[in-house]
Design an enzyme around this catalytic site. Sequence first.
Site, PDB file in Angstrom:
ATOM      1  N   HIS A 155      12.617   3.285  -4.623  1.00  0.00           N
ATOM      2  CA  HIS A 155      11.949   2.208  -5.137  1.00  0.00           C
ATOM      3  C   HIS A 155      10.751   1.598  -4.152  1.00  0.00           C
ATOM      4  CE1 HIS A 155      15.399   1.273  -7.622  1.00  0.00           C
ATOM      5  NE2 HIS A 155      16.149   1.664  -6.594  1.00  0.00           N
ATOM      6  N   SER A 276     -17.128   6.865   3.606  1.00  0.00           N
ATOM      7  CA  SER A 276     -17.705   6.026   2.611  1.00  0.00           C
ATOM      8  C   SER A 276     -19.055   5.739   2.860  1.00  0.00           C
ATOM      9  CB  SER A 276     -16.636   4.760   2.946  1.00  0.00           C
ATOM     10  OG  SER A 276     -17.318   3.504   2.249  1.00  0.00           O
ATOM     11  N   LYS A 282     -14.268   4.485   7.327  1.00  0.00           N
ATOM     12  CA  LYS A 282     -13.225   5.130   6.141  1.00  0.00           C
ATOM     13  C   LYS A 282     -13.089   6.579   6.352  1.00  0.00           C
ATOM     14  CE  LYS A 282     -12.341   3.081   2.686  1.00  0.00           C
ATOM     15  NZ  LYS A 282     -11.188   2.672   1.618  1.00  0.00           N
ATOM     16  N   GLU A 289      -6.317  12.497  -3.895  1.00  0.00           N
ATOM     17  CA  GLU A 289      -6.718  11.410  -5.071  1.00  0.00           C
ATOM     18  C   GLU A 289      -7.261  12.317  -6.347  1.00  0.00           C
ATOM     19  OE1 GLU A 289      -8.444   7.515  -3.654  1.00  0.00           O
ATOM     20  OE2 GLU A 289      -8.745   9.249  -2.104  1.00  0.00           O
TER      21      GLU A 289
END
Length: 463
Positions: A155, A276, A282, A289
């Site tokens: 979970h 980024s 970043k 992704e």
Amino acid sequence: MKLWGGRFEGQTDEAMERLGASLDVDWRLYEVDIRGSMAYARALSKVGILTTVECSEINEGLERILEEFRSDSFVVSPGDEDVHTAVERRLHELIGEVAGKLHTGRSRNDQVATDTRMYLSKQIVLLRGGLRSAQRAVVIQAGNHLDVIMPGYTHGQPAQPVLFAHWLLSYFWMLQRDVERLDELAERVSVSPLGAGALAGNAFGVDRAELARELGFAGISANSIDAVSDRDFIVEFLSWAALLGVHLSRLAADLVLWSSAEYGFVEIDEAYSTGSSIMPQKRNPDSMELVRGKAGRLIGNLMTVLATLKGLPASYNRDLQEDKPPLFDAIDTLFLILPVVVGVVETLRIRPERMRMALGDGMLATDLADYLVRRGVPFRESHRIVGEAIRRAEAANTSLRELALAEYQAISDAFSQDLYDVFNFERSVRSKNVPGGTAPSVVRKQLALARGILDGNSENTRQ
Ligand code: ARG
């Protein structure tokens, strides 16, 4: 020149031409199409439709066309509706009238089904190799970090300590089922429709079995109507691809989360990360992704073909031309993502110290309940007792490990000093030593099993 011009007086509307054209999609079938035609010419000469000389003329012409495609010098002509038309038109240019004999008894209906199956069979071999590389990368990383313990989650909540290798190997088995499924569906792809004609069969007695053998098929279709309408093999393949995509997207989801600053369990190599354009600090896990994102596309391809087939009458219908864009897209997508997955896993940096920091005593609460069970307390009761200990520890702003023995004994007299031995993460994973558990001793066996499969030493798993 239209293949079917004879009965028509007028011209095809230009918008209709555009709708019907599929060469930009199906040109990649040129090699299997030409090989299929070469074999078919030989089959025709065996039944006396082509003389030996005509057969060689056709085969030499086809060989030249193959060369033209390979060297990128094939010139498309405006009337080339699809790859089959293009090859036939060019053959006519090269060898003249005799080219017109090649299509005897054959239809583009059995031709395109034959081509697609041959093409897919070849891609399956390559994709299988890609899957094996991914499994190999998983096995190497797992083998290199056999003693690393990390928090296991259910979970999304900290649950129990597990070995990092155990977590990683869970993906080996997902991929293993993908390999097995691929092998199974490959058998159903390798069925030759050639000789089914438009739908009714071939009237010239061509030897279908020999044609199939020559083209590398394992067998021939038993019903010519089914042969030209069957796209189940594409549905099966796309379903396989979608599920593989889902597996890879789950791996990606884990790695995106665990490479975040908050977790920091792993570091994705710079080669597979991006920065980024606005935030200099970043380092984004774009590779993972994108892999996760592509799963949606793979699922979509399956839906496209299922929706195309639903409600289609038996035999060939032009709707079936819509099978190839999703099929080819799935193949291309997998060839795009598999090497990235392999690279990310191979270069992944593991940070055991960060995993260790995330391990909390709470994850040993079940072990503490098990301790009481070994002292004769029924599990439901021991579950309640440990729950109370957690409450007391929280109230005293301390941990289970720091909670005094007197506090424990105030809840249950089954506790004694050795309860503190439970607070040991190594001991906890060691205790899960059933087959398939996370104990290092059995994870080692699991790893050996996985290696055996990759080396081809496993009996019950196909190589
Ligand atoms: N381009 C067509 C396809 O992919 C080939 C078969 C066309 N057959 C026909 N009768 N128009 O399905």
